[in-house]
Design an enzyme around this catalytic site. Sequence first.
Site, PDB file in Angstrom:
ATOM      1  N   HIS A 290       5.244  -2.692   3.619  1.00  0.00           N
ATOM      2  CA  HIS A 290       6.528  -2.605   3.028  1.00  0.00           C
ATOM      3  C   HIS A 290       6.326  -1.628   1.880  1.00  0.00           C
ATOM      4  O   HIS A 290       5.578  -1.717   0.838  1.00  0.00           O
ATOM      5  CB  HIS A 290       7.158  -3.758   2.567  1.00  0.00           C
ATOM      6  CG  HIS A 290       7.612  -4.800   3.888  1.00  0.00           C
ATOM      7  ND1 HIS A 290       7.542  -6.253   3.733  1.00  0.00           N
ATOM      8  CD2 HIS A 290       8.001  -4.444   4.898  1.00  0.00           C
ATOM      9  CE1 HIS A 290       7.714  -6.620   4.695  1.00  0.00           C
ATOM     10  NE2 HIS A 290       8.049  -5.673   5.679  1.00  0.00           N
ATOM     11  N   HIS A 463       2.748  -5.006  -1.355  1.00  0.00           N
ATOM     12  CA  HIS A 463       1.561  -5.722  -1.195  1.00  0.00           C
ATOM     13  C   HIS A 463       1.811  -6.769  -0.202  1.00  0.00           C
ATOM     14  O   HIS A 463       1.312  -7.952  -0.017  1.00  0.00           O
ATOM     15  CB  HIS A 463       1.111  -6.479  -2.454  1.00  0.00           C
ATOM     16  CG  HIS A 463       1.420  -6.013  -3.611  1.00  0.00           C
ATOM     17  ND1 HIS A 463       0.473  -5.022  -4.142  1.00  0.00           N
ATOM     18  CD2 HIS A 463       2.281  -6.126  -4.607  1.00  0.00           C
ATOM     19  CE1 HIS A 463       0.860  -4.325  -5.396  1.00  0.00           C
ATOM     20  NE2 HIS A 463       2.072  -5.098  -5.593  1.00  0.00           N
ATOM     21  N   HIS A 464       2.189  -6.128   1.115  1.00  0.00           N
ATOM     22  CA  HIS A 464       2.321  -6.942   2.431  1.00  0.00           C
ATOM     23  C   HIS A 464       1.550  -6.255   3.650  1.00  0.00           C
ATOM     24  O   HIS A 464       2.114  -6.274   4.810  1.00  0.00           O
ATOM     25  CB  HIS A 464       3.847  -7.072   2.628  1.00  0.00           C
ATOM     26  CG  HIS A 464       4.576  -7.756   1.786  1.00  0.00           C
ATOM     27  ND1 HIS A 464       6.178  -7.436   1.548  1.00  0.00           N
ATOM     28  CD2 HIS A 464       4.237  -8.485   0.505  1.00  0.00           C
ATOM     29  CE1 HIS A 464       6.504  -8.038   0.546  1.00  0.00           C
ATOM     30  NE2 HIS A 464       5.639  -8.652   0.035  1.00  0.00           N
ATOM     31  N   PRO A 465       0.520  -5.799   3.413  1.00  0.00           N
ATOM     32  CA  PRO A 465      -0.369  -5.325   4.690  1.00  0.00           C
ATOM     33  C   PRO A 465      -0.660  -6.177   5.798  1.00  0.00           C
ATOM     34  O   PRO A 465      -0.931  -7.454   5.249  1.00  0.00           O
ATOM     35  CB  PRO A 465      -1.589  -4.628   4.065  1.00  0.00           C
ATOM     36  CG  PRO A 465      -1.987  -5.589   2.805  1.00  0.00           C
ATOM     37  CD  PRO A 465      -0.583  -6.024   2.385  1.00  0.00           C
TER      38      PRO A 465
END
Length: 530
Positions: A290, A463-465
């Site tokens: 995101h 920080h949503h890989p």
Amino acid sequence: MADGYDFIIIGGGSAGCVLAARLSEDPQVRVLLLEAGGRDRHPFYHLPAGFAKMTKGIGSWGWSSVPQAHMQGRVFRYTQAKVIGGGSSINAQIYTRGNPLDYDEWRQKGCTGWGYDDVLPYFRKAEDNDSFEDRYHGKGGPLGVSQPRAPLPVCQAYFEAAAELGIPRNHDLTGASQDGVGFYQLTQRDARRSSAAMAYLAPNRDRPNLTVRTGAQVRRIRVERGRARGVEMVDGSRIDATCEVILSSGAIGSPRLLQLSGIGPADALRELGIEPVYDQPGVGAELQDHLDLYCICELTGPHSYDRYAKPHWSVLAGLQYLISRSGPVASSLFETGGFWYADPDARSPDLQFHLGLGTGIEAGVEAMPDGGVTLNSCYLRPRSRGSVRLRSADPAEAPLIDPNYLADPRDREMSIRGLKLTQEIMAQSPLAPFVRAERLPGPEVRSDDEYFDFICRHSKTSHHPAGTCRMGSDPAAVLDPRLRFNGIEGLRVADASIMPNLISSNTNAAAIMIGEKAADMIREDHGVPA
């Protein structure tokens, strides 16, 4: 000389901590958890407001993305945890799960056993919720889930401003409906961070069959005759696994280690001088993340927590926290937000908001000298896909991280819509007593091209890989739906990299759920009592 365990778990992040605790519940099972990072001794890992220090270097590998081809060559700081507890030890503690339809889509794509009704019991099993106990929430689990302790009046004004635009108030953003604005619940217990390390490992650290090693970096997974036999450490020592090697190093770390082990796209590995062990082009492919955009407003007075950045105010904040477990130190600074629509015809909310009770909280985000608030938005279902590849065969080298943001034109359009909606919210009359002026993007940004230029300068990762070792039932899938590596026995992956599609929210709660579900599947496969 090699020593041995039944299960070796590589990565002490959210899912890895869960797996170590659950698998070691049987005293006959020997479990080793290897974490390359250090212990979580520093108080910033446990104080909720410590998040403000995390994206600026504490507990992080210090990696960055490659220049983004579709964002004017922008390079993003790409924070990845390097501490026991992983992302759960450095994140903003926001407890969200995604939308139920996210998981139903996983099941429809061939991921049997991963529909919403399948995963909901594992979310509930993990929870010790301080407010809810119903179909959606549980009590008595290891993970503290709590209401915020330190909201400010500007938060209520934000809810009223959203209502002016038809966005309703939602008192449980992980309950029956995701739509609306409200307070996020937080992974906290008694106003302290409830990381996976504190929730799952700390209570069980004395188990004789559980070994946790920090500062322990794996050089490669050892594969012999088509089976994962154990690991080789960077110092050359070897450790054997009699049952399984379980990789839980996250959406960046897991594909990175697989490729260092010769497991991945064979031609690319040969170019780096790595002898391929198993050719799997899907390892490190389909990276999803995101992209966070933000609207920053200067305030009319000390309505946020910005003033506590000054030394004398920070001392007072510390005393308030010690006495009453309240005030700015008890705040994650982003516990207010919600979900709404960029596309009014979307099947569920496709935007997420986070109201930051200050400015300059995260690395690279502007700070207002006289104080302000930051309203972030991110488009939740990006179509763009990136990759994680090796820079070299040297395990000390940072990987090539390419989120490939905004490669798909729809991602760009929806992201700009989300940013414009944050501006509309901040301009509503209930916020007028608090907001002096919008400073970013500001009135000079008007056309979509100007918005795009602004985004290329002012945005960050959420920080949503996810998605770089995806599960599925198709021939190209890296893992089967039981998270077993297709083509190598005794190897499993359990972390956010398994997601076939990125969920529509923050990812930490889902990573903990994945750890809980993976533990049950592993026990079933090996006949280990639950």
